[in-house]
Structure formats: structure tokens, C-alpha cells
Design an enzyme around this catalytic site. Structure first.
Site, PDB file in Angstrom:
ATOM      1  N   TYR A  15       0.825  -1.198   0.000  1.00 18.56           N
ATOM      2  CA  TYR A  15       0.000   0.000   0.000  1.00 18.56           C
ATOM      3  C   TYR A  15       0.870   1.263   0.000  1.00 18.56           C
ATOM      4  O   TYR A  15       2.088   1.204   0.076  1.00 18.56           O
ATOM      5  CB  TYR A  15      -0.930  -0.003   1.211  1.00 18.56           C
ATOM      6  N   SER A 246       7.949   4.248   8.171  1.00 19.53           N
ATOM      7  CA  SER A 246       7.905   3.059   7.337  1.00 19.53           C
ATOM      8  C   SER A 246       6.759   2.158   7.742  1.00 19.53           C
ATOM      9  O   SER A 246       6.226   2.250   8.846  1.00 19.53           O
ATOM     10  CB  SER A 246       9.218   2.289   7.447  1.00 19.53           C
ATOM     11  N   LYS A 247       6.394   1.293   6.825  1.00 20.31           N
ATOM     12  CA  LYS A 247       5.287   0.385   7.091  1.00 20.31           C
ATOM     13  C   LYS A 247       5.613  -0.524   8.267  1.00 20.31           C
ATOM     14  O   LYS A 247       4.739  -0.892   9.045  1.00 20.31           O
ATOM     15  CB  LYS A 247       5.010  -0.449   5.838  1.00 20.31           C
ATOM     16  N   ARG A 248       6.866  -0.888   8.364  1.00 21.35           N
ATOM     17  CA  ARG A 248       7.279  -1.769   9.457  1.00 21.35           C
ATOM     18  C   ARG A 248       6.972  -1.151  10.814  1.00 21.35           C
ATOM     19  O   ARG A 248       6.650  -1.830  11.770  1.00 21.35           O
ATOM     20  CB  ARG A 248       8.790  -2.035   9.378  1.00 21.35           C
TER      21      ARG A 248
END
Length: 475
Positions: A15, A246-248
Site C-alpha cells: 500500500y 515506514s510500514k514496518r
RNA sequence: GGCCCCUUCGUCUAGCGGUUCAGGAUAUUUGGUUCUCAUCCAAAAGAUCGCGGGUUCGAAUCCCGCAGGGGUCACCA
């Protein structure tokens, strides 16, 4: 004059979070401002990382925020296709040019051997440079091994539209991989070819590419391509620290914000001003204003932190500014399920009352539930009220009965209710803090609600009296 | 470790040698707007402009060091 053409070139690996969408937004703004074109291109050269459905999700994200593109994978355009995996012939053609001119060669090493070189460099605490191991007589490239660029290490001075004048020495130039052993090009090679063929004039990308830019400059020269303008924007940092968002670390999908009831125009204004401003004290911008005022040289060089509180404020600002019909259209789906049995006029009236205390639509069920169902009588609301808790229940009962009698014959217009409640203040000699609080609690059973007369007017006579009676029965 | 980028109130930022003992917004606190919550309006608090040198009559603004943070050194983008 050449028309400005910008692009957003994500890989379909997931995404789009706020950091990613900002790059797209800036590219879009620049294209719109210059009456140029904004191009969407999918960079899907790493099949291993590809995520099912990511393409559709990326497209939906852009469209939801209003960043419509002029050319792209799904709509085509004069330079189609706009998906890298469908452009392999182009990369081969340009690669052949480099091979023929002696500027590209087959990598004869196994991955393990290259890794050994890398480990060696790391152990010596030196940067890894493949060209230190450049083979003297590489085999003819047969397409089954990586094809590497034969670089020409030198110093570079170049201008970045955001970062300003940059300089690096020859030690950062290396023999980068052009085409991988699986036949797909690397980003490093493919984006240069595509940008040239698609006549892109401005590249806007994140800070992680600044270190490899000299290699790209070297490649442009070898390919005989005039480089586009380059703008490197800093990362958006996480809210808690100094690391890149970040997505993390839980960076949310932009569509998640929309799902929570954040308005696209608020998201756009927030993301644009995260690292950009027009030099004035203006804090909130509409899309047309952004298109008019945006400029790369006002983009911040340092990374801004993602501050959700600020986004929330901007969103509240936009919600308050919405015309009631627009509010209804965008917010009605967020109303609690119990609202389904009420008609449009009633639901609009409710939204009108909570509009100014709404930060995002996901708050609606909590804010409006009592407009749609009778909540159970909650003694704690009286017990925790600093004025009411001092009164005996007989006193409360007496007051509430007087209030009931006062409004029973009202036409339940806001004006009439206001009159009657004010008269009641005089006849009972009570303060609003006591009388209004009591009636408000009786009719809403909620810790907070809009103004009393307005709330009663929307609830209507029948509901108001019924709830007062329920309260009376419990005292 | 090499190379590169960055460093102004908690946060987003204005500022591009003097009109700034640093302005705005947000967040926080307080007061006002007939009750609550919110809006709105006031006000308070909050930055020795990362540190140290220099240049200059004068520096947040120019130069040099240092420190801290970030990025990069992939057959990922």
C-alpha cells in the site's frame, strides 16, 4: 519550451503510506502547475516482492486523493506500455547500445563470489566497489548472468531542485547491475530508460536515491541521454523518533485514514505542508492553491515528523467548513447502525449539531448514538456531576418534573424551548449549571452533547418526554 | 568504516547580514462565550536558533571544525 512531465513510479509491493503519497503529490502539483502531464508507471521488475492487488490499491489511493494521472498502466498513453515488465525490449535495446560501445559487460562471478568481495570490503571497513574486481576479459553476455555497467569514475557537481548544489567524488561511482540474471532490468537502469523514452522532465523521489544519483549521472552520459531535473525530497519521519516513517513501524495506509473519516482534501493539505510551505503564515491550502503556490525550492531539506494531531486539526477545520449536504453525503455512512431507521432530515439535523465537534467521522457513533436510541439511565452521570451530586434525589425529581411540565406544551422549536428553559431558570431560581445539566443528562444519558435546546429540538417532544420519564422513575 | 544529506519553541515551520532580546500554526494551560463537549475569542507558558571557533561595526543567517540524527555502500526500489 518543453512541457513539464512528471511521474510517480511505485513498485506494486504494497500500500501507499503518507511518505510515499507525498512524492506523488509533489509530482502531481508540479505537472498541474505547469500545465504538463503526470504519469503513473509501475516498476515491477522484482517479481519476488510483488504483492497481489497492490496495483489496484495504488491506483485507488491516487484517485481517492484526487491525484489523477494523464497516462498510466490502466489508461494507456502515447508512451505505453507503462508497466516495466512489458517494456523489456526497450531495456534490451539500450543495453545493446552499451555493450556495443564497450560500456557494459557480463558479470562472470557467482553471487557467492560477489558476496565474498563484499564481506572482504566490510571486514576492511571500506565501502564495497564491484569495479575493484572488474574482470579483465569478461565472457560474451548471454543473458543468463547479470549485465553490468562499465562505469567511468569521476567527480560530479550537480544541482538538485530541493537539496541545492551537490558534489561527490569518483569513489562513489561503481559498475552497477543493469540487467539481472532473470532478464529483468534493475531500477537503476530501467528508470533511466523509461524516463527518457517517456520524456519525463522532472524526477521527484525520496532521499534514499541521493547516494546513487552520481551513478545515474554516469549512466546518462554513457547512454547519451540528457538528464531530467532531479528533486530529492527528505523522508517523513515517524512520530516518536528520528527514523524514517515506514510500514514496518506502523505507518498507516492513506486509505486507512479515509476509512477513519479523514477528508481527502485535509490529507492533501496536511501532506503538502509536511515539509513544504509557501513562505507566508498560511497553514491550510486547497488543491487549487497548492497548484498555484507549490514550488520545489520551498521544500524543506530536513525530514519532518509525521504528527497525527496536526492532521486531526486540519481535518476538523475542513469538516467545520463543509456545507450540510456535503457533510451528509460524506459522513452518513459513519453514523451508527441505529441511524438507519431515521429519515434523511433527522440524520442531517444530527450531523449539523455535531459538525463543529467532529475531528474525523469515525467518532460519529460515539458522538451521536443517543440521538438514535434511548441509552439506559446512568446514575454515574449525576454522581460525578459536581453540582448535581450535592442535591437530594427528591430535589432532583422536583426540578425535573418542573422541567417536564415546562416543555410539555412547547412546539419544540429551538426558540420556544430556549424561552421556556430560560423562564424556568427564573421560576426555580436555579443556575444553568444545575437545571440545564439535569435536563441534558436526563434526555441524552451521555457525558457530552450539543446545546440543550438544539438537542431537544432534534430529539422531539415524544422522545424527550419519554427519557425524562425514565429518569424520573429511577430517582 | 567511506561517501552524502540534515540540525530554529514538544511538533510543523517563518527567517535567506541589521526593521527579530526570533514571528505564525498546532499541541498544552488559564479566562470568557447561559449546562457538558466542542467551536470561537482572549491570554500564558514554550527556542541560550545542536556545540565551538572565525569573518564582520553587526550572524539564526557567511566560513571552518566538532557533535548528533538520517541516508547509502543489493542481481530492492
Amino acid at each position: 519550451m518543453m512541457t513539464t512531465r512528471t511521474r510517480f513510479a511505485p513498485s506494486p509491493t504494497g500500500y501507499l503510506h503518507v511518505g510515499g503519497i507525498r512524492t506523488a503529490l509533489f509530482a502531481w502539483l508540479l505537472a498541474r502547475q505547469k500545465n504538463g502531464q503526470f504519469v503513473l508507471r509501475f516498476e515491477d521488475t522484482d517479481k519476488k516482492r510483488e504483492v497481489e492487488g497492490a496495483r489496484e490499491h495504488l491506483i485507488k489511493s491516487l484517485k481517492t486523493l484526487g491525484l489523477e494521472y494523464d497516462e498510466g498502466p490502466d489508461i494507456g498513453g502515447p508512451f505505453a506500455p507503462y508497466t516495466q515488465s512489458e517494456r523489456l525490449d526497450s531495456y534490451k535495446k539500450w543495453a545493446k547500445k552499451l555493450i556495443d560501445s564497450g560500456r557494459a559487460y557480463a558479470d562472470p562471478y557467482t553471487p557467492e563470489e560477489v558476496q565474498a568481495f563484499r564481506d572482504e570490503a566490510r571486514a576492511a571497513k571500506k565501502p564495497f566497489l564491484y569495479r575493484n574486481h572488474r574482470p579483465e576479459n569478461p565472457p560474451v553476455w548471454d543473458g543468463t548472468t547479470p549485465l553490468r555497467f562499465k562505469s567511468d569514475p569521476k567527480s560530479y557537481d550537480w544541482h538538485d531542485e530541493v537539496m541545492g548544489d551537490l558534489h561527490t567524488g569518483p569513489e562513489v561511482i561503481d559498475d552497477i547491475v543493469l540487467i539481472k540474471s532473470d532478464g529483468y532490468p534493475t531500477y537503476n537502469f530501467a528508470h533511466i530508460v523509461d524516463d527518457a523514452e517517456m520524456e519525463i522532465t522532472h524526477i521527484i523521489r525520496g532521499q534514499e536515491f541521493i547516494a546513487s544519483t552520481p551513478n545515474y549521472l554516469n549512466l546518462y552520459e554513457a547512454l547519451g541521454i540528457e538528464r531530467p531535473a532531479i528533486a530529492t525530497v527528505p523522508h517523513i519521519m515517524g512520530p516518536d523518533g528520528n527514523k524514517k516513517l515506514s510500514k514496518r513501524d506502523g505507518a498507516k495506509d492513506v486509505l486507512d485514514y479515509v476509512r477513519d473519516g479523514f477528508l481527502p482534501q485535509a490529507l492533501v493539505s496536511f501532506i503538502a505542508t509536511l515539509g513544504w510551505n509557501d513562505g507566508t503564515t498560511q497553514e491550510i491550502f486547497t488543491a487549487p492553491e497548492l497548484i498555484e503556490k507549490f514550488s520545489l525550492d520551498h521544500v524543506q531539506r530536513s525530514g519532518a515528523r509525521f504528527d497525527e494531531q496536526r492532521l486531526t486539526w486540519i481535518n476538523g477545520h475542513y469538516i467545520r467548513g463543509l456545507a450540510i449536504d456535503d457533510l451528509y453525503q460524506q459522513a452518513q455512512q459513519f453514523l451508527p447502525g441505529e441511524a438507519d431507521t431515521y429519515d434523511e432530515n433527522y440524520r442531517k439535523a444530527v450531523l449539523g449539531l455535531v459538525q463543529e465537534r467532529l475531528k474525523y467521522f469515525a467518532e460519529l457513533p460515539q458522538l451521536t448514538r443517543f440521538f438514535f436510541i434511548d441509552l439506559p439511565v446512568d446514575p454515574a452521570l449525576i454522581g460525578s456531576h459536581k453540582q448535581l451530586k450535592k442535591l437530594e434525589s427528591t430535589e432532583l425529581k422536583n426540578l425535573l418534573e418542573q422541567a417536564r411540565a415546562a416543555i410539555e406544551t412547547s412546539d419544540f422549536s429551538v426558540a420556544d424551548l430556549t424561552d421556556r428553559l430560560n423562564t424556568l431558570l427564573e421560576t426555580t431560581g436555579q443556575k444553568p449549571a444545575v437545571l440545564f445539566s439535569l435536563v441534558r443528562i436526563a434526555t441524552t444519558q451521555a457525558p457530552a452533547s450539543p446545546g440543550l435546546a438544539e438537542t431537544l429540538a432534534v430529539l422531539g417532544k415524544e422522545t424527550s418526554l419519554r427519557r425524562i420519564d425514565a429518569m424520573l422513575a429511577s430517582l
